[in-house]
Design a protein around this motif. Structure first.
Motif, short mmCIF file in Angstrom:
data_model
loop_
_atom_site.label_atom_id
_atom_site.label_comp_id
_atom_site.label_asym_id
_atom_site.label_seq_id
_atom_site.Cartn_x
_atom_site.Cartn_y
_atom_site.Cartn_z
N ALA A 30 40.58 40.20 52.58
CA ALA A 30 40.89 39.96 51.17
C ALA A 30 40.15 40.98 50.32
CB ALA A 30 40.49 38.54 50.75
N LEU A 31 40.65 41.17 49.13
CA LEU A 31 39.99 42.02 48.15
C LEU A 31 39.06 41.17 47.31
CD1 LEU A 31 43.18 43.97 47.04
CD2 LEU A 31 41.28 44.88 48.40
N LEU A 32 37.98 41.77 46.85
CA LEU A 32 37.01 41.08 46.02
C LEU A 32 37.22 41.49 44.56
CD1 LEU A 32 33.87 41.76 48.26
CD2 LEU A 32 35.29 39.69 48.20
N MET A 33 37.34 40.50 43.69
CA MET A 33 37.49 40.76 42.25
C MET A 33 36.28 40.19 41.52
SD MET A 33 41.50 40.20 41.34
CE MET A 33 41.82 38.65 42.17
N GLY A 34 35.80 40.92 40.55
CA GLY A 34 34.65 40.44 39.79
C GLY A 34 34.20 41.46 38.78
N SER A 35 32.89 41.47 38.54
CA SER A 35 32.34 42.37 37.53
C SER A 35 31.05 43.01 38.02
CB SER A 35 32.09 41.59 36.24
OG SER A 35 31.20 40.50 36.50
N ALA A 36 30.72 44.10 37.40
CA ALA A 36 29.47 44.80 37.70
C ALA A 36 28.65 44.83 36.42
CB ALA A 36 29.76 46.22 38.18
N ASP A 37 27.39 44.40 36.53
CA ASP A 37 26.53 44.37 35.36
C ASP A 37 25.10 44.70 35.78
OD1 ASP A 37 25.72 43.87 32.68
OD2 ASP A 37 25.15 41.83 33.24
N ARG A 38 24.56 45.76 35.25
CA ARG A 38 23.17 46.19 35.50
C ARG A 38 22.82 46.17 36.99
NH1 ARG A 38 21.77 42.53 30.74
NH2 ARG A 38 21.93 41.02 32.39
N GLY A 39 23.68 46.78 37.79
CA GLY A 39 23.38 46.90 39.21
C GLY A 39 23.72 45.67 40.04
N THR A 40 24.25 44.63 39.42
CA THR A 40 24.64 43.43 40.16
C THR A 40 26.15 43.35 40.20
OG1 THR A 40 22.65 42.23 39.52
CG2 THR A 40 24.54 40.90 40.18
N LEU A 41 26.68 43.16 41.38
CA LEU A 41 28.11 42.95 41.56
C LEU A 41 28.35 41.46 41.69
CD1 LEU A 41 28.66 45.78 44.17
CD2 LEU A 41 29.23 45.86 41.74
N HIS A 42 29.19 40.91 40.84
CA HIS A 42 29.45 39.47 40.82
C HIS A 42 30.89 39.23 41.28
CE1 HIS A 42 29.85 35.55 38.28
NE2 HIS A 42 29.93 35.33 39.56
N VAL A 43 31.05 38.70 42.47
CA VAL A 43 32.38 38.41 43.03
C VAL A 43 32.81 37.04 42.54
CG1 VAL A 43 33.72 38.08 45.13
CG2 VAL A 43 31.94 39.85 45.05
N GLU A 44 33.94 37.02 41.82
CA GLU A 44 34.43 35.77 41.24
C GLU A 44 35.68 35.24 41.92
OE1 GLU A 44 34.50 35.94 36.88
OE2 GLU A 44 33.21 37.72 37.05
N ARG A 45 36.47 36.13 42.52
CA ARG A 45 37.74 35.74 43.13
C ARG A 45 38.04 36.61 44.33
NH1 ARG A 45 41.20 33.39 38.65
NH2 ARG A 45 42.84 33.40 40.19
N VAL A 46 38.92 36.13 45.17
CA VAL A 46 39.46 36.97 46.25
C VAL A 46 40.97 37.04 46.07
CG1 VAL A 46 37.61 36.53 47.90
CG2 VAL A 46 39.62 35.04 47.89
N ALA A 47 41.55 38.14 46.52
CA ALA A 47 43.00 38.32 46.48
C ALA A 47 43.46 38.73 47.87
CB ALA A 47 43.38 39.38 45.46
N PHE A 48 44.42 38.01 48.40
CA PHE A 48 44.94 38.30 49.73
C PHE A 48 46.16 39.20 49.62
CE2 PHE A 48 42.68 34.30 50.07
CZ PHE A 48 41.87 34.53 51.17
N GLY A 49 46.44 39.89 50.67
CA GLY A 49 47.61 40.74 50.73
C GLY A 49 48.12 40.81 52.16
N ARG A 50 49.27 41.43 52.30
CA ARG A 50 49.86 41.58 53.63
C ARG A 50 49.24 42.76 54.37
NH1 ARG A 50 55.54 41.86 50.95
NH2 ARG A 50 54.10 42.82 49.53
N ASN A 51 49.24 42.66 55.69
CA ASN A 51 48.75 43.75 56.54
C ASN A 51 49.92 44.70 56.79
OD1 ASN A 51 47.46 45.43 58.34
ND2 ASN A 51 46.94 43.83 59.80
N ALA A 52 49.79 45.94 56.30
CA ALA A 52 50.85 46.94 56.44
C ALA A 52 50.52 47.94 57.54
CB ALA A 52 51.08 47.64 55.11
N ARG A 53 49.64 47.56 58.43
CA ARG A 53 49.18 48.47 59.47
C ARG A 53 50.32 49.05 60.30
NH1 ARG A 53 45.73 48.10 64.91
NH2 ARG A 53 46.84 49.91 65.58
#
Length: 192
Positions: A30-53
């Motif tokens: 999954a992909l991680l969605m969130g924000s970056a603030d003063r050197g801290t990455l805050h993961v708030e959500r995940v997003a899934f997708g299909r495997n196109a391998r």
């Protein structure tokens, strides 16, 4: 990382884990969605997708010309490793923008392959630490955070451990990833 984001990923990972066979080491990504603030990455959500391998021409070329020769014939197995469908990546990017968030990176599962994989692969023990393939992929995506979730089943219960990784430094290609501190926001508000 918010517990809701982790719970969403773990639910999907356990579902995929239960479908794994010695011939099909099904991935969960999954992909991680969130924000970056003063050197801290805050993961708030995940997003899934299909495997196109196996369907994306760039993915097929990368695996045949780079991945398999560099990391071995185990990666000829089409169930091993992940290549997110570009349409799903675009959709997640637009969703993040609409929510005022950024795409920060990725999370993927490492199962206890040394227990459930084919006998000839049981010497290779996975964990929440990056494999050589992970180092390669994290270096190519250059996302600021990549989380590995080691998932194992013992008796009838699932257990997991997590670690977060920054990609290798651009100035030092081939160097190892750097471990990042990882904290999961708990559900409880007692004592606050």
């Amino acid at each position: 990382m918010d517990h809701q984001a982790l719970d969403a990923f773990l639910t999907a990972a356990v579902g995929e884990y239960q479908l794994i066979t010695p011939e099909a080491p099904l991935p969960c990504f999954a992909l991680l969605m969130g924000s970056a603030d003063r050197g801290t990455l805050h993961v708030e959500r995940v997003a899934f997708g299909r495997n196109a391998r196996t369907t994306d021409p760039a993915a097929r070329l990368e695996f045949s010309e780079t991945i398999v020769p560099r990391f071995g014939p185990a990666y000829e197995n089409e169930h091993r490793a992940w290549w997110i469908d570009s349409r799903d990546l675009l959709k997640a990017s637009r969703e993040a923008d609409a929510l005022g968030l950024d795409l920060l990176g990725s999370i993927h599962m490492h199962p206890d392959w040394h227990r459930i994989g084919p006998p000839q692969e049981r010497d290779f023990v996975l964990s929440e630490r990056p494999t050589p393939m992970d180092h390669h992929m994290f270096g190519n995506t250059t996302w600021p955070i990549n989380i590995i979730c080691y998932l194992e089943r013992r008796a009838d219960a699932f257990y997991h451990s997590l670690a977060a990784w920054a990609p290798p430094r651009a100035a030092s290609p081939g160097s190892p990833c750097t471990e990042l501190p990882l904290r999961v926001r708990t559900r409880t508000t007692a004592g606050v």
